[in-house]
Scaffold this motif. Sequence first.
Motif, short mmCIF file in Angstrom:
data_model
loop_
_atom_site.label_atom_id
_atom_site.label_comp_id
_atom_site.label_asym_id
_atom_site.label_seq_id
_atom_site.Cartn_x
_atom_site.Cartn_y
_atom_site.Cartn_z
N MET A 54 30.56 23.18 -26.01
CA MET A 54 31.13 22.41 -27.13
C MET A 54 30.69 23.01 -28.46
N ARG A 55 29.39 23.29 -28.58
CA ARG A 55 28.88 23.83 -29.85
C ARG A 55 29.50 25.21 -30.16
N GLU A 56 29.58 26.03 -29.15
CA GLU A 56 30.14 27.38 -29.36
C GLU A 56 31.63 27.28 -29.68
N GLY A 57 32.32 26.38 -29.00
CA GLY A 57 33.74 26.20 -29.29
C GLY A 57 33.97 25.73 -30.71
N ALA A 58 33.11 24.83 -31.19
CA ALA A 58 33.23 24.35 -32.58
C ALA A 58 33.02 25.50 -33.55
N ARG A 59 32.06 26.34 -33.20
CA ARG A 59 31.80 27.51 -34.07
C ARG A 59 32.99 28.46 -34.12
N LEU A 60 33.72 28.51 -33.00
CA LEU A 60 34.86 29.42 -32.90
C LEU A 60 36.15 28.81 -33.42
N GLY A 61 36.12 27.50 -33.80
CA GLY A 61 37.29 26.93 -34.47
C GLY A 61 38.13 25.96 -33.69
N ILE A 62 37.59 25.33 -32.63
CA ILE A 62 38.38 24.31 -31.93
C ILE A 62 38.51 23.06 -32.80
N SER A 63 39.47 22.21 -32.44
CA SER A 63 39.70 20.98 -33.21
C SER A 63 39.39 19.72 -32.43
N MET A 64 39.20 19.86 -31.11
CA MET A 64 38.95 18.67 -30.28
C MET A 64 38.11 19.07 -29.07
N ILE A 65 37.23 18.15 -28.68
CA ILE A 65 36.49 18.27 -27.42
C ILE A 65 37.19 17.39 -26.41
N ASN A 66 37.56 17.97 -25.28
CA ASN A 66 38.21 17.23 -24.21
C ASN A 66 37.27 17.24 -23.02
N ASP A 67 36.54 16.13 -22.83
CA ASP A 67 35.50 16.12 -21.79
C ASP A 67 35.84 15.11 -20.70
N VAL A 68 36.23 15.61 -19.54
CA VAL A 68 36.60 14.72 -18.43
C VAL A 68 35.39 13.89 -17.96
N ARG A 69 34.18 14.25 -18.40
CA ARG A 69 32.97 13.49 -18.05
C ARG A 69 32.50 12.62 -19.22
N SER A 70 33.34 12.51 -20.24
CA SER A 70 33.06 11.56 -21.36
C SER A 70 31.68 11.72 -21.96
N LEU A 71 31.24 12.97 -22.16
CA LEU A 71 29.96 13.28 -22.83
C LEU A 71 28.76 12.75 -22.06
N GLU A 72 28.85 12.66 -20.73
CA GLU A 72 27.76 12.10 -19.95
C GLU A 72 26.70 13.12 -19.60
N ARG A 73 26.97 14.39 -19.77
CA ARG A 73 25.95 15.40 -19.47
C ARG A 73 24.87 15.36 -20.56
N GLU A 74 23.66 15.73 -20.17
CA GLU A 74 22.51 15.77 -21.08
C GLU A 74 22.83 16.61 -22.33
N GLY A 75 22.72 16.04 -23.52
CA GLY A 75 22.94 16.81 -24.74
C GLY A 75 24.37 16.79 -25.24
N ALA A 76 25.28 16.26 -24.45
CA ALA A 76 26.70 16.34 -24.84
C ALA A 76 27.02 15.40 -26.00
N VAL A 77 26.42 14.21 -26.03
CA VAL A 77 26.69 13.28 -27.13
C VAL A 77 26.25 13.90 -28.46
N ALA A 78 25.03 14.45 -28.47
CA ALA A 78 24.52 15.08 -29.71
C ALA A 78 25.40 16.25 -30.12
N ALA A 79 25.81 17.05 -29.15
CA ALA A 79 26.65 18.20 -29.48
C ALA A 79 27.97 17.75 -30.07
N ALA A 80 28.61 16.78 -29.43
CA ALA A 80 29.90 16.29 -29.93
C ALA A 80 29.72 15.66 -31.31
N ARG A 81 28.66 14.90 -31.46
CA ARG A 81 28.42 14.26 -32.77
C ARG A 81 28.23 15.32 -33.84
N ASP A 82 27.44 16.32 -33.55
CA ASP A 82 27.13 17.35 -34.56
C ASP A 82 28.37 18.18 -34.93
N THR A 83 29.31 18.32 -34.01
CA THR A 83 30.48 19.15 -34.34
C THR A 83 31.41 18.43 -35.30
#
Length: 276
Positions: free
Chosen positions: A99-128
């Motif tokens: 997610m973080r690398e994708g944001a750096r590369l210019g994505i506009s949306m995170i599409n997470d079939v696991r709804s940010l349940e992996r460790e660190g995913a909420v913080a990553a999505a929030r920070d992007t």
Amino acid sequence: MTILSEKTPSPAVMGVINATPDSFSDGGRFIDPDNALSQARAMVEAGVDWVDVGGESTRPGAKPVPLQEELDRVCPVIEAIHRELDVPISLDTSAPEVMREGARLGISMINDVRSLEREGAVAAARDTGLAVCIMHRQGEPETMQDRPEYSNVLEEVLGYLDRRAAELQAAGIPGDRLLYDPGFGFGKTLEHNLVLLENLEAIVARGWPVLAGMSRKSMIGGVTGRPVEERMPGSVAAATMAMMKGAAIVRVHDVKETVDAARMVRAAREQGSLRE
Ligand SMILES: Nc1nc2ncc(COP(=O)(O)OP(=O)(O)O)nc2c(=O)[nH]1
């Protein structure tokens, strides 16, 4: 929903770019970045509103992909599309580092079939600061289709999405960045999927933009009897139903056909609104 209002019409068509060797309907075709870029270019020329880049198949029975392999698959594709094409990119991943690398590369949306349940995913999505599509699933791809059971599939899907949306807002992700996805095929029988499609208005009524992904899935085959390579008509019909029921985005493989369906839905809706 700023990202949707600013960048794309509603309903919008999201084209699937699976940079994977094993996706259920197009595995291996777009793992080469040049092929993925060509496919994205063809989708843009066909009128697509989003492209969804993924490096990990989540089909029933799929195994997780190592982090570096997922990065190696998606980053070159995102870079090429962002450099060469003017189309918003969503990134289909559950990995915070991706997610973080994708944001750096210019994505506009995170599409997470696991709804940010992996460790660190909420913080990553929030920070992007990006839009985040959360999705209901029962179990993990490896076993989710073994014996999916619900007492009331619609209520349980809605309950999960509402709870997760509340948790993510409490964790600092603003509600206007969220999208809901009922997760067609993710721990659901054909009957469960059809209940969710027929009652999609109830999910739209929750107020978040709804993303629906039914393209070429087994629910299409279950109703039509068609093999995966012949499921375009059924997929377009299902996407059209979802759009008419209020879905904001439909996630599809057959873009040209679905763009025509979206244009019909938008035109009738606009004309109809003039009548009132
Ligand atoms: N938000 C959202 N994302 C999704 N990502 C993958 C798939 C699975 O389809 P596909 O990507 O075509 O296959 P695979 O997972 O084998 O790559 N379905 C959805 C979906 O329904 N909703």
